[in-house]
Write a protein that holds these residues in place. Structure first.
Motif, short mmCIF file in Angstrom:
data_model
loop_
_atom_site.label_atom_id
_atom_site.label_comp_id
_atom_site.label_asym_id
_atom_site.label_seq_id
_atom_site.Cartn_x
_atom_site.Cartn_y
_atom_site.Cartn_z
N VAL A 228 0.85 -1.19 0.00
CA VAL A 228 0.00 0.00 0.00
C VAL A 228 0.89 1.24 0.00
N ASN A 229 0.81 2.02 -1.06
CA ASN A 229 1.54 3.29 -1.15
C ASN A 229 0.62 4.44 -0.74
N VAL A 230 1.11 5.31 0.11
CA VAL A 230 0.38 6.53 0.45
C VAL A 230 0.54 7.53 -0.71
N GLY A 231 -0.55 8.14 -1.12
CA GLY A 231 -0.52 9.10 -2.22
C GLY A 231 -0.58 10.54 -1.76
N ASP A 232 -0.49 11.45 -2.73
CA ASP A 232 -0.48 12.89 -2.43
C ASP A 232 -1.72 13.34 -1.66
N LEU A 233 -2.89 12.85 -2.05
CA LEU A 233 -4.13 13.33 -1.42
C LEU A 233 -4.17 12.96 0.06
N MET A 234 -3.66 11.79 0.42
CA MET A 234 -3.63 11.41 1.83
C MET A 234 -2.68 12.30 2.61
N GLN A 235 -1.59 12.72 1.99
CA GLN A 235 -0.68 13.64 2.67
C GLN A 235 -1.36 14.97 2.92
N ILE A 236 -2.18 15.43 1.97
CA ILE A 236 -2.88 16.69 2.14
C ILE A 236 -3.88 16.61 3.28
N VAL A 237 -4.77 15.61 3.27
CA VAL A 237 -5.86 15.57 4.24
C VAL A 237 -5.36 15.25 5.64
N THR A 238 -4.21 14.58 5.76
CA THR A 238 -3.66 14.32 7.11
C THR A 238 -2.67 15.40 7.51
N ASN A 239 -2.59 16.47 6.73
CA ASN A 239 -1.72 17.62 7.03
C ASN A 239 -0.27 17.18 7.22
N GLY A 240 0.15 16.25 6.37
CA GLY A 240 1.53 15.80 6.38
C GLY A 240 1.84 14.68 7.35
N LYS A 241 0.83 14.17 8.08
CA LYS A 241 1.08 13.06 9.02
C LYS A 241 1.48 11.80 8.26
N PHE A 242 0.77 11.52 7.17
CA PHE A 242 1.16 10.43 6.28
C PHE A 242 1.85 11.04 5.06
N LYS A 243 3.03 10.53 4.72
CA LYS A 243 3.82 11.09 3.63
C LYS A 243 3.58 10.32 2.33
N PRO A 274 -6.49 19.87 4.61
CA PRO A 274 -6.21 19.21 5.89
C PRO A 274 -7.47 19.10 6.74
N LEU A 275 -7.67 17.93 7.35
CA LEU A 275 -8.84 17.71 8.19
C LEU A 275 -8.83 18.65 9.38
N ARG A 276 -10.00 19.16 9.72
CA ARG A 276 -10.11 20.20 10.74
C ARG A 276 -9.52 19.78 12.08
N LYS A 277 -9.72 18.52 12.47
CA LYS A 277 -9.25 18.07 13.78
C LYS A 277 -7.74 17.85 13.83
N LEU A 278 -7.09 17.99 12.67
CA LEU A 278 -5.63 17.88 12.64
C LEU A 278 -4.97 19.25 12.57
N VAL A 279 -5.79 20.30 12.67
CA VAL A 279 -5.28 21.67 12.57
C VAL A 279 -5.62 22.42 13.86
N ASP A 280 -4.62 23.07 14.46
CA ASP A 280 -4.84 23.91 15.62
C ASP A 280 -3.73 24.94 15.68
N SER A 281 -3.66 25.69 16.77
CA SER A 281 -2.67 26.77 16.86
C SER A 281 -1.24 26.25 16.78
N TYR A 287 -1.45 22.92 3.58
CA TYR A 287 -1.86 22.96 2.17
C TYR A 287 -3.19 23.69 2.03
N ARG A 288 -3.34 24.40 0.93
CA ARG A 288 -4.62 25.06 0.65
C ARG A 288 -5.61 24.06 0.09
N LEU A 289 -6.88 24.46 0.08
CA LEU A 289 -7.93 23.59 -0.44
C LEU A 289 -7.84 23.47 -1.96
N VAL A 290 -8.01 22.25 -2.45
CA VAL A 290 -8.09 22.00 -3.89
C VAL A 290 -9.21 20.99 -4.13
#
Length: 312
Positions: A228-243, A274-281, A287-290
């Protein structure tokens, strides 16, 4: 190449490979060296003394060349016979060929086997359905490992205007025996425009992954397992947690390599950020929304630098 074949080749956006069965010597257009690699490639050497250390996870039980031309890639769809979509970004050609499918393969299979395509289509459609179910399960598990729940935190995965929830692409990959392994490559280094990609190396291993400090490391086959390869979209939505995984497939001088790859995308109108619950101060969005469609276009334009093009 006869005039009819040449016309068919020019009519499609994706280049068609050689008739590999009738090539006995290496053509210069397929001879690779470090200087012909894309500038995004961070490392040109292969570490043959190491093997990729990948976690193994149990998630539950379970024609002739002329005919290939008849099933060549359609300009408007990522399906049919041809080369990798990013072939045009490189100075050299790739020693590989692929039969790709999005949805039913009937249209192209009928061209290849007018009287005998039914069984092939039945098997492929069953495989597509099972792979999509598996990938949806994996995509549900991955955010869960970050403390998220599919129901509450995966709304980005849903289509915005009633379209299909996901887009799936299935590749049957062929890497013929290569005359000069020191000067060739099956597929050049790249990351995938997907959430995840599930790969099955069917006979011998040709997949390599890039590891910091180690260079290119071969991925050993594990009996009964899929890669299983992690792709670009998973890196975006996890805010870089998965590369997103930089990988490549290399050719072999003695064996014809076969593999399958299944790409799970978001729908073209899905809003990906990036998912909201992975973003805080303490963890600002990277990444911006696409939309799914926009990111695919950026990938074709910037290739391995597409993620950087949307970085905040």
């Amino acid at each position: 190449m006869n005039p009819t074949m040449e016309t068919q080749t020019q009519a499609h956006n994706f280049p068609l490979p050689l008739d590999f069965d009738n090539v006995s010597t290496l053509l210069d257009s397929y001879a690779w060296s470090p200087t012909t690699l894309h500038s995004d490639d961070p490392c040109h050497y292969t570490n043959n003394d190491r093997k990729a250390s990948l976690p193994v996870i149990d998630i539950g039980d379970p024609g002739a060349y002329d005919l290939k031309l008849l099933a060549a890639w359609l300009p408007s769809k990522l399906c049919g016979y041809g080369s990798a979509y990013f072939q045009a970004l490189y100075a050299k050609l790739m020693w590989s060929e692929v039969f790709g499918m999005t949805g039913s393969p009937v249209e192209h299979a009928r061209n290849l086997w007018p009287q005998d395509h039914a069984k092939f289509c039945e098997v492929m459609e069953q495989c597509l359905a099972k792979m999509k179910t598996l990938c949806n399960k994996i995509v549900g598990i991955m955010p869960g490992s970050l403390g998220l729940t599919h129901e509450d935190d995966m709304n980005w995965f849903e289509p915005q205007n009633g379209s299909d929830q996901t887009q799936c692409l299935f590749h049957l990959n062929s890497y013929p025996v290569f005359p000069d392994p020191e000067r060739g490559m099956g597929l050049a280094p790249h990351t995938d425009t997907s959430l995840i990609t599930v790969v099955k190396q069917c006979n011998i291993s040709g997949l390599q992954v890039y590891q910091d400090g180690a260079g290119w490391v071969p991925v050993e086959q594990v009996k009964g397992a899929l890669v299983v390869n992690v792709g670009d979209l998973m890196q975006i939505v996890t805010n870089g947690k998965f590369k997103s995984l930089l990988h490549r497939v290399v050719v072999n001088s003695t064996c014809h390599c076969l593999a399958t790859s299944f790409f799970l995308m978001a729908s073209s109108d899905a809003e990906i950020s990036p998912l909201r619950k992975l973003v805080d101060s303490a963890h600002q969005p990277l990444y911006r929304l696409v939309t799914g469609k926009e990111y695919f276009q950026l990938k074709y334009k910037f290739f391995n630098k597409a993620l950087e093009s949307i970085r905040l």
